[in-house]
Design a protein around this motif. Structure first.
Motif, PDB file in Angstrom:
ATOM      1  N   ASN A 495      19.110  -5.864  12.354  1.00  0.00           N
ATOM      2  CA  ASN A 495      18.958  -5.612  10.924  1.00  0.00           C
ATOM      3  C   ASN A 495      17.651  -4.841  10.675  1.00  0.00           C
ATOM      4  N   PRO A 496      17.690  -3.713   9.969  1.00  0.00           N
ATOM      5  CA  PRO A 496      16.476  -2.905   9.790  1.00  0.00           C
ATOM      6  C   PRO A 496      15.554  -3.375   8.676  1.00  0.00           C
ATOM      7  N   THR A 497      15.911  -4.439   7.961  1.00  0.00           N
ATOM      8  CA  THR A 497      15.181  -4.821   6.754  1.00  0.00           C
ATOM      9  C   THR A 497      13.704  -5.090   7.007  1.00  0.00           C
ATOM     10  N   LEU A 498      13.391  -5.835   8.070  1.00  0.00           N
ATOM     11  CA  LEU A 498      11.989  -6.193   8.305  1.00  0.00           C
ATOM     12  C   LEU A 498      11.142  -4.950   8.564  1.00  0.00           C
ATOM     13  N   THR A 499      11.695  -3.972   9.270  1.00  0.00           N
ATOM     14  CA  THR A 499      10.953  -2.736   9.513  1.00  0.00           C
ATOM     15  C   THR A 499      10.749  -1.957   8.220  1.00  0.00           C
ATOM     16  N   ILE A 500      11.744  -1.940   7.345  1.00  0.00           N
ATOM     17  CA  ILE A 500      11.611  -1.256   6.057  1.00  0.00           C
ATOM     18  C   ILE A 500      10.498  -1.906   5.230  1.00  0.00           C
ATOM     19  N   ILE A 501      10.474  -3.233   5.207  1.00  0.00           N
ATOM     20  CA  ILE A 501       9.456  -3.953   4.446  1.00  0.00           C
ATOM     21  C   ILE A 501       8.068  -3.707   5.040  1.00  0.00           C
ATOM     22  N   ALA A 502       7.955  -3.830   6.369  1.00  0.00           N
ATOM     23  CA  ALA A 502       6.662  -3.614   7.023  1.00  0.00           C
ATOM     24  C   ALA A 502       6.149  -2.202   6.766  1.00  0.00           C
ATOM     25  N   ASN A 503       7.048  -1.238   6.820  1.00  0.00           N
ATOM     26  CA  ASN A 503       6.633   0.145   6.578  1.00  0.00           C
ATOM     27  C   ASN A 503       6.163   0.341   5.143  1.00  0.00           C
ATOM     28  N   ALA A 504       6.819  -0.310   4.188  1.00  0.00           N
ATOM     29  CA  ALA A 504       6.394  -0.192   2.789  1.00  0.00           C
ATOM     30  C   ALA A 504       4.974  -0.726   2.610  1.00  0.00           C
ATOM     31  N   LEU A 505       4.659  -1.831   3.277  1.00  0.00           N
ATOM     32  CA  LEU A 505       3.295  -2.365   3.218  1.00  0.00           C
ATOM     33  C   LEU A 505       2.305  -1.380   3.850  1.00  0.00           C
ATOM     34  N   ARG A 506       2.716  -0.749   4.946  1.00  0.00           N
ATOM     35  CA  ARG A 506       1.856   0.233   5.621  1.00  0.00           C
ATOM     36  C   ARG A 506       1.605   1.446   4.727  1.00  0.00           C
ATOM     37  N   VAL A 507       2.663   1.957   4.103  1.00  0.00           N
ATOM     38  CA  VAL A 507       2.511   3.106   3.195  1.00  0.00           C
ATOM     39  C   VAL A 507       1.663   2.711   1.992  1.00  0.00           C
ATOM     40  N   GLY A 508       1.822   1.476   1.530  1.00  0.00           N
ATOM     41  CA  GLY A 508       0.992   1.001   0.427  1.00  0.00           C
ATOM     42  C   GLY A 508      -0.489   1.048   0.768  1.00  0.00           C
ATOM     43  N   ASP A 509      -0.836   0.640   1.963  1.00  0.00           N
ATOM     44  CA  ASP A 509      -2.248   0.713   2.375  1.00  0.00           C
ATOM     45  C   ASP A 509      -2.744   2.155   2.418  1.00  0.00           C
ATOM     46  N   HIS A 510      -1.900   3.050   2.874  1.00  0.00           N
ATOM     47  CA  HIS A 510      -2.263   4.479   2.868  1.00  0.00           C
ATOM     48  C   HIS A 510      -2.546   4.962   1.445  1.00  0.00           C
ATOM     49  N   LEU A 511      -1.702   4.573   0.505  1.00  0.00           N
ATOM     50  CA  LEU A 511      -1.900   5.023  -0.878  1.00  0.00           C
ATOM     51  C   LEU A 511      -3.155   4.414  -1.489  1.00  0.00           C
ATOM     52  N   LEU A 512      -3.421   3.167  -1.187  1.00  0.00           N
ATOM     53  CA  LEU A 512      -4.653   2.550  -1.688  1.00  0.00           C
ATOM     54  C   LEU A 512      -5.874   3.299  -1.152  1.00  0.00           C
ATOM     55  N   ASP A 513      -5.822   3.691   0.109  1.00  0.00           N
ATOM     56  CA  ASP A 513      -6.924   4.487   0.669  1.00  0.00           C
ATOM     57  C   ASP A 513      -7.003   5.849  -0.001  1.00  0.00           C
ATOM     58  N   ARG A 514      -5.852   6.436  -0.279  1.00  0.00           N
ATOM     59  CA  ARG A 514      -5.820   7.756  -0.924  1.00  0.00           C
ATOM     60  C   ARG A 514      -6.436   7.714  -2.306  1.00  0.00           C
ATOM     61  N   TRP A 515      -6.289   6.588  -2.977  1.00  0.00           N
ATOM     62  CA  TRP A 515      -6.786   6.481  -4.357  1.00  0.00           C
ATOM     63  C   TRP A 515      -8.257   6.093  -4.441  1.00  0.00           C
ATOM     64  N   LYS A 516      -8.870   5.773  -3.330  1.00  0.00           N
ATOM     65  CA  LYS A 516     -10.277   5.344  -3.382  1.00  0.00           C
ATOM     66  C   LYS A 516     -11.186   6.494  -3.811  1.00  0.00           C
TER      67      LYS A 516
END
Length: 516
Positions: A495-516
């Motif tokens: 099931n790919p769900t856990l990877t999709i969720i983990a990736n969303a958290l990873r992309v979220g961290d990237h965006l938080l860094d981008r907004w600093k």
């Protein structure tokens, strides 16, 4: 735009940033009602499934049975609460058919986010049981869900034959030590059903409710995104065109919204559809499609099920607790991956009654009371000829199954094992699993079953061979991100769900860094 867990998980990560966030959900909240646990309503009607029709490459109708509710396009009404070991997705292995491409990021890049995802979605499991399990820096945050007596007996028999059954990791709000505090009641209306008591760790419960009520986050339901409109240069999304339905009157109006950043998570199929339908002078083949790969490499797994009927009754209520990966990497004489096996939610007499002739001379009641029900997952392979297309308003799944041999071998191997342990006196097709418009299937899931859709916007460093960069931003449009399963380069047999969720958290961290 977030009708998949990746989108609302991204919002969860960004909600505390103070940025104003608009969440556009195609559907309403899933209704909480007695019918949530009614077998005939769930499996033989469109009450929780959209009646839309798609088409295959030959023009034949496809009834995907998609569910558009807050938190996911395939939410708790369809997806079993099993996260299996989604981490295996990141390790492509050569098959007899082809060698899947390597991922540009490795397991170690995702591992911390898997740990966080398992905590966020309350995943229960036990490390060390599955011999194919990758490294993990922490134990599962919640203990494995125990087997009921008949499943424990089967697990012991399989282990006695030299196999390595393990407890299926499941996202569920169960407290077995203090049952009076448990939201989950271990009922027999779990796998495939909406949860009336909100005990599944679906996206609405896990990540939507925590940010509802925050002043900087606005949720707009029944808001279907039609297209994305770019700036004159084509390098940015200026506006999002949305069809909004009034839930009381049914009236529909079209509005446009704008923002500094746009993230879409409509599922690998619908995200592609939105981007293709947004073609303009700067992007004549669809948005962010300079590589020509938008919509290509569509994968959905080769899936099926087996019902093994034995002489011994099986009174199990919550059956989805046991998995086997002994044949994941192949078997003696076959050095290519086969796939994963796990128990399904227990089939019921009511679920089988609509296809009684398939079980003759046994009755549906005899089958349901004496069966153990199994789900088989085999990877399919990224193929640029397997793609999502649009023709006007038609959505076309231009797909040919490409990894059939491993599925056939895995199914036959498992049937042999079931017979050897006296759990296969009769091997029956599962004709109860709903795939839309009252349609059922026998054995292997048809094209209609797209719950594991991935791969249509591959990520990578080279804009000529990928649609997204390593942070899931499109190479061609600076403020457009895709955070559903579209980014996958290959699709392991889980099931790919856990990877999709983990990736969303990873992309979220990237965006938080981008907004600093």
């Amino acid at each position: 735009m977030a009708p998949e867990p990746g989108g609302v998980t991204l919002v969860y990560r960004l909600a505390t940033s103070g940025k104003k966030i608009l969440v556009l959900e195609r559907g309403p909240f899933l209704p909480r009602e007695k019918a949530n646990w009614d077998t005939k309503t769930v499996f033989n009607s469109d009450r929780y499934h959209h009646p839309e029709v798609w088409y295959d490459r030959n023009g034949k109708e496809v009834h995907p049975g998609m569910s558009y509710f807050v938190g996911g396009s395939i939410p708790r009404s369809m997806v079993p609460p099993s996260f299996a070991s989604g981490k295996r997705t990141l390790k492509p292995t050569p098959t007899r058919m082809a060698s899947p491409p390597p991922w540009p990021l490795k397991y170690r890049d995702f591992e911390p986010y898997y740990v966080e995802a398992e905590t966020l979605y309350q995943v229960h499991g036990q490390s060390g049981e599955d011999p194919t399990e990758p490294f993990r820096s922490q134990e599962y945050p919640y203990p494995a869900v125990s087997h009921e007596p008949r499943i424990q007996e089967i697990s012991d028999i399989l282990r006695g034959q030299g196999l390595h059954p393990y407890h299926t990791p499941v996202g569920i709000r169960l407290n077995e030590a203090q049952r009076y505090l448990s939201e989950c009641i271990r009922c027999n209306t779990c796998d495939g059903f909406p949860c009336l008591v909100h005990a599944k760790s679906d996206a609405e419960v896990s990540v939507v409710r925590p940010w509802m009520g925050q002043a900087n986050v606005t949720l707009l339901t029944e808001a279907k995104v039609l297209k994305l409109l770019t700036s004159p240069s084509g390098r940015a999304i200026d506006r999002v065109e949305v069809e909004i339905r009034d839930p009381e009157s049914g009236a529909v109006q079209v509005q446009q919204f704008s923002g500094d950043l746009v993230a879409i998570a409509c599922g690998a199929i619908n995200s592609t559809v939105v981007m293709l339908k947004s073609a303009n002078e700067q992007h004549p083949q669809g948005l962010a499609n300079s590589s020509g790969l938008l919509g290509r490499n569509f994968m959905k797994h080769v899936l099926g099920s087996v019902i093994g009927v034995s002489k011994q009754p099986n009174p199990t209520a919550f059956q989805k607790t046991l998995s086997i990966n002994d044949f994941y990497w192949g078997e003696d004489g076959y050095d290519y991956p086969l796939g994963q096996i796990q128990t399904l939610g227990k089939v019921s007499k009511e679920a089988l009654e609509g296809n009684a002739e398939a079980y003759a001379p046994l009755t549906p009641e005899q089958v349901a009371s004496h069966s153990i029900d199994w789900w088989l997952t085999v990877e399919d392979l990224p193929d640029p000829e397997n793609r999502i297309r649009v023709d006007g308003d038609k959505i076309i799944l231009d797909y040919t199954e490409n990894n059939t041999e491993p599925y056939d071998r895995l199914e036959q191997r498992w049937i042999e094992i079931l017979k050897s342990i006296e759990c296969g006196q009769e091997i029956m097709p599962n004709c109860s699993y709903f795939v839309g418009a009252g349609k059922t299937y026998t054995g292997k899931l048809p094209l209609d079953g797209v719950g594991h859709q991935v791969g249509t916007c591959r990520f990578g460093e080279d804009p000529t061979t990928s649609v997204l960069d390593l942070n899931c931003r499109t190479h061609d449009i600076d403020n457009l991100y895709v955070v559903d399963g579209s980014f996958f380069c290959s699709s392991g047999a889980v099931n790919p769900t856990l990877t999709i969720i983990a990736n969303a958290l990873r992309v979220g961290d990237h965006l938080l860094d981008r907004w600093k």
